[in-house]
Design a protein around this motif. Structure first.
Motif, mmCIF file in Angstrom:
data_model
loop_
_atom_site.group_PDB
_atom_site.id
_atom_site.type_symbol
_atom_site.label_atom_id
_atom_site.label_comp_id
_atom_site.label_asym_id
_atom_site.label_seq_id
_atom_site.Cartn_x
_atom_site.Cartn_y
_atom_site.Cartn_z
ATOM 1 N N ARG A 113 0.731 -1.250 -0.085
ATOM 2 C CA ARG A 113 -0.054 0.018 -0.146
ATOM 3 C C ARG A 113 0.674 1.851 0.271
ATOM 4 O O ARG A 113 1.830 0.648 0.461
ATOM 5 C CB ARG A 113 -0.963 -0.099 1.286
ATOM 6 C CG ARG A 113 -2.312 1.199 1.046
ATOM 7 C CD ARG A 113 -2.912 0.837 2.581
ATOM 8 N NE ARG A 113 -3.169 -0.258 2.875
ATOM 9 C CZ ARG A 113 -5.097 -1.018 1.918
ATOM 10 N NH1 ARG A 113 -5.133 0.297 1.513
ATOM 11 N NH2 ARG A 113 -4.701 -1.926 2.652
ATOM 12 N N ALA A 114 1.052 2.301 -0.940
ATOM 13 C CA ALA A 114 0.895 3.604 -0.441
ATOM 14 C C ALA A 114 1.446 4.177 0.825
ATOM 15 O O ALA A 114 0.273 4.122 1.227
ATOM 16 C CB ALA A 114 0.624 4.100 -1.452
ATOM 17 N N ASP A 157 5.533 8.449 -0.360
ATOM 18 C CA ASP A 157 5.392 8.269 -2.593
ATOM 19 C C ASP A 157 4.860 9.395 -2.945
ATOM 20 O O ASP A 157 4.541 8.854 -4.135
ATOM 21 C CB ASP A 157 4.294 6.737 -2.981
ATOM 22 C CG ASP A 157 4.625 5.752 -1.481
ATOM 23 O OD1 ASP A 157 6.217 5.742 -1.350
ATOM 24 O OD2 ASP A 157 4.153 4.403 -0.689
ATOM 25 N N LEU A 206 5.492 9.280 -6.781
ATOM 26 C CA LEU A 206 4.135 8.679 -7.757
ATOM 27 C C LEU A 206 3.699 9.589 -8.816
ATOM 28 O O LEU A 206 3.609 9.525 -9.676
ATOM 29 C CB LEU A 206 3.333 8.610 -7.111
ATOM 30 C CG LEU A 206 3.147 7.258 -5.998
ATOM 31 C CD1 LEU A 206 2.417 7.192 -4.669
ATOM 32 C CD2 LEU A 206 3.376 5.566 -6.919
ATOM 33 N N VAL A 210 -3.982 2.967 -3.250
ATOM 34 C CA VAL A 210 -2.973 2.801 -4.039
ATOM 35 C C VAL A 210 -2.379 2.062 -3.654
ATOM 36 O O VAL A 210 -1.906 2.006 -2.428
ATOM 37 C CB VAL A 210 -2.154 4.861 -4.327
ATOM 38 C CG1 VAL A 210 -0.798 4.203 -5.321
ATOM 39 C CG2 VAL A 210 -3.149 5.513 -5.189
ATOM 40 N N VAL A 229 1.635 -0.235 -4.750
ATOM 41 C CA VAL A 229 2.875 0.558 -4.705
ATOM 42 C C VAL A 229 3.372 -1.574 -5.309
ATOM 43 O O VAL A 229 3.648 -1.965 -4.431
ATOM 44 C CB VAL A 229 4.000 1.266 -4.327
ATOM 45 C CG1 VAL A 229 4.724 1.593 -4.705
ATOM 46 C CG2 VAL A 229 3.016 2.686 -4.281
ATOM 47 N N LEU A 251 10.723 2.522 -7.138
ATOM 48 C CA LEU A 251 9.932 2.664 -7.637
ATOM 49 C C LEU A 251 9.235 1.471 -9.438
ATOM 50 O O LEU A 251 9.432 2.370 -9.984
ATOM 51 C CB LEU A 251 8.956 3.711 -7.561
ATOM 52 C CG LEU A 251 7.372 3.901 -8.440
ATOM 53 C CD1 LEU A 251 5.942 3.179 -7.343
ATOM 54 C CD2 LEU A 251 7.271 5.762 -8.367
ATOM 55 N N TYR A 276 2.139 1.696 -10.249
ATOM 56 C CA TYR A 276 1.805 1.315 -8.965
ATOM 57 C C TYR A 276 -0.411 1.156 -9.891
ATOM 58 O O TYR A 276 -0.673 1.631 -10.771
ATOM 59 C CB TYR A 276 1.273 3.174 -8.446
ATOM 60 C CG TYR A 276 0.700 3.728 -9.220
ATOM 61 C CD1 TYR A 276 -0.748 4.230 -9.414
ATOM 62 C CD2 TYR A 276 0.631 4.851 -10.424
ATOM 63 C CE1 TYR A 276 -1.400 5.296 -10.108
ATOM 64 C CE2 TYR A 276 0.693 5.938 -11.185
ATOM 65 C CZ TYR A 276 -0.429 6.441 -10.991
ATOM 66 O OH TYR A 276 -1.436 7.537 -11.482
ATOM 67 N N ARG A 333 -4.031 2.525 -8.968
ATOM 68 C CA ARG A 333 -4.944 3.503 -7.985
ATOM 69 C C ARG A 333 -6.730 2.349 -7.869
ATOM 70 O O ARG A 333 -7.102 2.185 -8.982
ATOM 71 C CB ARG A 333 -5.229 4.738 -8.091
ATOM 72 C CG ARG A 333 -6.159 5.206 -7.547
ATOM 73 C CD ARG A 333 -6.723 6.769 -8.195
ATOM 74 N NE ARG A 333 -5.436 7.151 -7.220
ATOM 75 C CZ ARG A 333 -4.884 8.307 -7.986
ATOM 76 N NH1 ARG A 333 -5.108 8.244 -9.417
ATOM 77 N NH2 ARG A 333 -3.721 8.639 -7.884
ATOM 78 N N LEU A 365 0.303 -5.803 -10.015
ATOM 79 C CA LEU A 365 -0.345 -5.158 -9.458
ATOM 80 C C LEU A 365 -1.995 -5.346 -9.631
ATOM 81 O O LEU A 365 -2.662 -5.378 -8.719
ATOM 82 C CB LEU A 365 -0.142 -3.553 -10.357
ATOM 83 C CG LEU A 365 1.258 -2.833 -10.008
ATOM 84 C CD1 LEU A 365 1.361 -1.670 -10.865
ATOM 85 C CD2 LEU A 365 1.312 -2.563 -8.128
#
Length: 172
Positions: free
Chosen positions: A11-12, A16, A20, A55, A57, A69, A72, A74, A108
């Protein structure tokens, strides 16, 4: 260059946001964007409507650099209505150029399915531009089906582009 190992999707966190935002700007493309290319001063990635808890990640392990990174996703409730609480909607997916072709988007997506189930959802939906064949193929491979098409919904770069609505059930 050999791919770097993918770390578990997480989880973001608020910290981040800058990375992002940079990833979002670096991956902007007419293939998926209906908004103009972002220009400075840039809006923050996180705000009242776009929260870190929505979000997930993906990061890769880079030797000597640690986690980097890679992408991602959402995933949010599509509406605040109680009668729609069983659905989650993907409202953003980006993968860094250096990490493409390494299964990051697939990881993801699968992590988002698990998160949606954890939140009590039994269905995931998304919208994708009709001309974005690579994304549509990925979504179809992950169990999404076309549930509707808004023909000519957007006028982008001198032509009309369809908005394709896709969805998939979540197995328990």
């Amino acid at each position: 260059m050999a791919p770097f190992p993918l770390r578990p999707v997480r989880r973001a966190v608020p910290g981040d946001g800058d990375a992002l935002g940079e990833l979002d700007r670096a991956t902007w493309s007419t293939l998926h964007a209906v908004q103009p290319r972002p220009q400075p001063p840039y809006e923050p990635f996180f705000d009242e409507r776009h929260r870190p808890e929505d979000v997930l990640v993906a990061e890769t392990d880079s030797p000597g650099e640690g986690p980097r990174l890679a992408g991602y996703i959402r995933i949010v409730p599509p509406t605040p209505l109680a009668c729609n609480a069983h659905v989650r909607q993907i409202q953003g997916l980006a993968v860094a150029e250096r990490a493409r072709g390494q299964g990051v988007a697939r990881a993801l997506l699968r992590a988002s399915f698990a998160e949606a189930r954890r939140q009590g959802a039994n269905r995931v939906t998304l919208r994708v531009l009709g001309h974005n064949a690579p994304a549509r193929a990925l979504y179809a491979a992950e169990g999404f089906v076309v549930e509707g098409v808004l023909s000519g919904e957007f006028f982008l770069h001198g032509r009309y582009v369809d908005d394709v609505l896709m969805g998939r059930p979540l197995a328990p």
